[in-house]
Design an enzyme around this catalytic site. Structure first.
Site, short mmCIF file in Angstrom:
data_model
loop_
_atom_site.label_atom_id
_atom_site.label_comp_id
_atom_site.label_asym_id
_atom_site.label_seq_id
_atom_site.Cartn_x
_atom_site.Cartn_y
_atom_site.Cartn_z
N VAL A 165 0.85 -1.17 -0.32
CA VAL A 165 -0.08 -0.14 0.00
C VAL A 165 0.90 1.16 -0.16
O VAL A 165 0.36 2.40 -0.15
CB VAL A 165 -1.07 0.06 1.30
CG1 VAL A 165 -1.98 -1.21 1.03
CG2 VAL A 165 -0.33 0.03 2.47
N ASN A 212 -7.76 -2.26 4.95
CA ASN A 212 -7.27 -2.88 6.38
C ASN A 212 -5.76 -3.02 6.64
O ASN A 212 -5.26 -3.08 7.86
CB ASN A 212 -7.80 -4.22 6.44
CG ASN A 212 -7.19 -5.33 7.39
OD1 ASN A 212 -7.56 -5.15 8.57
ND2 ASN A 212 -6.41 -6.12 6.97
N SER A 253 -9.21 2.95 14.27
CA SER A 253 -8.93 2.18 15.43
C SER A 253 -9.64 3.13 16.59
O SER A 253 -9.66 4.40 16.43
CB SER A 253 -7.47 2.02 15.75
OG SER A 253 -6.99 1.74 17.22
N TYR A 310 0.97 5.83 15.67
CA TYR A 310 -0.17 5.13 15.41
C TYR A 310 -1.46 6.13 15.65
O TYR A 310 -2.25 5.88 14.80
CB TYR A 310 0.02 3.90 16.26
CG TYR A 310 -1.22 2.82 15.98
CD1 TYR A 310 -0.87 2.03 14.90
CD2 TYR A 310 -2.30 2.85 16.54
CE1 TYR A 310 -1.95 1.01 14.55
CE2 TYR A 310 -3.28 1.74 16.37
CZ TYR A 310 -3.00 1.30 15.36
OH TYR A 310 -4.00 -0.03 15.22
N ALA A 346 -1.69 9.27 15.36
CA ALA A 346 -2.14 10.28 14.91
C ALA A 346 -2.43 9.76 13.24
O ALA A 346 -3.31 10.30 12.45
CB ALA A 346 -0.59 11.01 14.75
N LYS A 357 -4.00 7.09 12.95
CA LYS A 357 -5.69 6.54 12.78
C LYS A 357 -6.70 7.52 13.08
O LYS A 357 -7.64 7.42 12.49
CB LYS A 357 -5.63 5.36 13.91
CG LYS A 357 -5.09 4.03 13.76
CD LYS A 357 -5.39 3.41 12.41
CE LYS A 357 -4.89 2.09 12.41
NZ LYS A 357 -5.44 1.28 11.04
P1 NAI Z 1 -1.98 -8.12 11.40
O1 NAI Z 1 -0.56 -7.71 11.53
O2 NAI Z 1 -2.45 -9.53 11.45
O3 NAI Z 1 -2.56 -7.78 9.98
C1 NAI Z 1 -1.97 -6.49 9.29
C2 NAI Z 1 -1.99 -6.73 7.90
O4 NAI Z 1 -1.65 -5.84 7.02
C3 NAI Z 1 -0.96 -8.03 7.29
O5 NAI Z 1 -1.64 -8.70 6.43
C4 NAI Z 1 0.10 -7.12 6.84
O6 NAI Z 1 1.03 -7.93 6.05
C5 NAI Z 1 -0.53 -6.03 6.01
N1 NAI Z 1 0.23 -4.91 5.55
C6 NAI Z 1 1.36 -4.12 6.50
N2 NAI Z 1 1.74 -3.34 5.73
C7 NAI Z 1 1.31 -3.38 4.63
C8 NAI Z 1 1.87 -2.79 3.22
N3 NAI Z 1 2.80 -2.00 3.18
N4 NAI Z 1 0.97 -3.36 2.10
C9 NAI Z 1 0.19 -4.34 2.17
N5 NAI Z 1 -0.23 -4.94 3.29
C10 NAI Z 1 0.47 -4.49 4.51
O7 NAI Z 1 -2.94 -7.15 12.24
P2 NAI Z 1 -4.63 -6.93 12.61
O8 NAI Z 1 -4.81 -6.90 13.87
O9 NAI Z 1 -5.10 -7.90 11.53
O10 NAI Z 1 -4.46 -5.42 11.75
C11 NAI Z 1 -5.42 -5.01 10.76
C12 NAI Z 1 -5.84 -3.63 10.87
O11 NAI Z 1 -6.58 -3.50 12.02
C13 NAI Z 1 -4.73 -2.50 10.96
O12 NAI Z 1 -4.87 -1.51 10.24
C14 NAI Z 1 -4.73 -2.38 12.35
O13 NAI Z 1 -4.11 -1.03 12.73
C15 NAI Z 1 -6.11 -2.26 12.79
N6 NAI Z 1 -6.50 -2.60 14.06
C16 NAI Z 1 -6.28 -3.75 14.75
C17 NAI Z 1 -6.51 -3.73 16.20
C18 NAI Z 1 -6.33 -5.20 16.82
O14 NAI Z 1 -6.50 -5.05 18.08
N7 NAI Z 1 -5.83 -6.23 16.43
C19 NAI Z 1 -7.21 -2.80 16.76
C20 NAI Z 1 -7.45 -1.47 16.11
C21 NAI Z 1 -7.17 -1.41 14.69
#
Ligand code: NAI
Length: 258
Positions: free
Chosen positions: A69, A95, A148, A161, A163, A165
């Site tokens: 991304v 996401n 978030s 983070y 800022a 979000k």
């Molecule tokens: P995760 O680490 O399992 O998933 C994040 C995904 O984003 C992974 O598939 C990773 O490879 C991908 N990613 C990271 N940088 C990338 C890039 N440059 N290009 C393409 N893909 C990329 O973590 P999770 O928890 O599933 O996170 C998903 C979203 O949810 C994130 O935006 C996170 O900030 C948000 N979030 C998560 C919370 C939680 O408690 N798990 C709480 C609030 C928000």
């Protein structure tokens, strides 16, 4: 007519960024169960191919595409591949994200840029690319940005983070306003805490569990299944008059007692 039909994603193409793990992988499976053709987009292609195979085995339609991304060319190429396979992308789950804790005094220029470039610029880039293609094709669409609760309140060691979000929250509202005339809805989900690869070490520790018991009114982490309803609502016709909304899914974390 069954009232649940309006939640169907039949005949829709849904692109999920960050589909290789956690929330993205889970909601990609959900989109497929709701009838969508699913484009699985992230950097770790082997993981995406496993998920693609899993969805196909369950009689779904999925395509794994490499996507970073932070790179405009990569985003455009992923949408090109999606369109070649399934047609114009109707629904985007924006996401992909990174997250780690660092004190404000220790964050370097590079750390700050890395966080903003993935968690805010990346969301903008993917949303803009999706919207440009929908407008060109004269089709309605739905963009769902994963923000978030840290975009609405703050947490220690997470200034970059928070800022980013908070930026996603305001970006979602601005896009909603500008794109409504094209029948493109833009909403955000603000998750509380869900155990994924981003935070599992912390939530496997006693400190992490004690934090949840003490500050989340429901006294527990969310389960990924608990994001399914909000996602389907925003993605489908069930949410046809919703745009610019920020849905907190957090066990009451945002309304925790001071
Ligand atoms: P995760 O680490 O399992 O998933 C994040 C995904 O984003 C992974 O598939 C990773 O490879 C991908 N990613 C990271 N940088 C990338 C890039 N440059 N290009 C393409 N893909 C990329 O973590 P999770 O928890 O599933 O996170 C998903 C979203 O949810 C994130 O935006 C996170 O900030 C948000 N979030 C998560 C919370 C939680 O408690 N798990 C709480 C609030 C928000």
């Amino acid at each position: 007519m069954n009232v649940l039909n309006s939640f169907s994603l039949a005949d829709k193409t849904v692109l999920v960024t960050g589909a290789s793990s956690g929330i993205g992988a889970h909601l990609a499976r959900v989109a497929s169960s709701a009838g969508a053709r699913v484009v699985l987009a992230a950097r770790r292609v082997e993981r995406l191919q496993q998920l693609e195979e899993e969805i196909r085995q369950a009689d779904g339609n999925a395509l794994a595409v490499v996507l970073d991304v932070t790179d405009r060319n990569s985003v455009e190429a992923a949408f090109d591949a999606a369109e070649a396979a399934f047609g114009v992308v109707d629904v985007v789950l924006n996401n992909a994200g990174i997250g780690h804790s660092q004190g404000v005094l220790d964050i370097s220029e590079a750390d700050w840029q890395a966080m903003l470039s993935t968690n805010l610029d990346g969301v903008w880039r993917v949303a803009q690319c999706a919207a440009q293609r929908l407008v060109k094709a004269k089709r309605p669409g739905s963009i769902i940005n994963i923000a978030s609760i840290l975009g609405l309140r703050v947490g220690a060691g997470l200034s970059h983070y928070c800022a980013a979000k908070a930026g996603v929250v305001q970006l979602s509202k601005s896009l909603a306003m500008e794109l409504a005339r094209y029948q493109i809805r833009v909403n955000a989900i603000a998750p509380g805490y869900f155990k994924t690869e981003m935070n599992d070490a912390y939530f496997d520790s006693e400190t992490g569990l004690a934090y949840i018991r003490n500050v989340v009114p429901m006294r527990r982490l969310g389960s990924l299944q608990e994001l399914e309803g909000p996602f389907l609502l925003l993605a489908s016709e069930a949410g046809a008059f919703m745009t610019g909304a920020v849905l907190a899914v957090d066990g009451g974390h945002l309304v925790g007692s001071l």
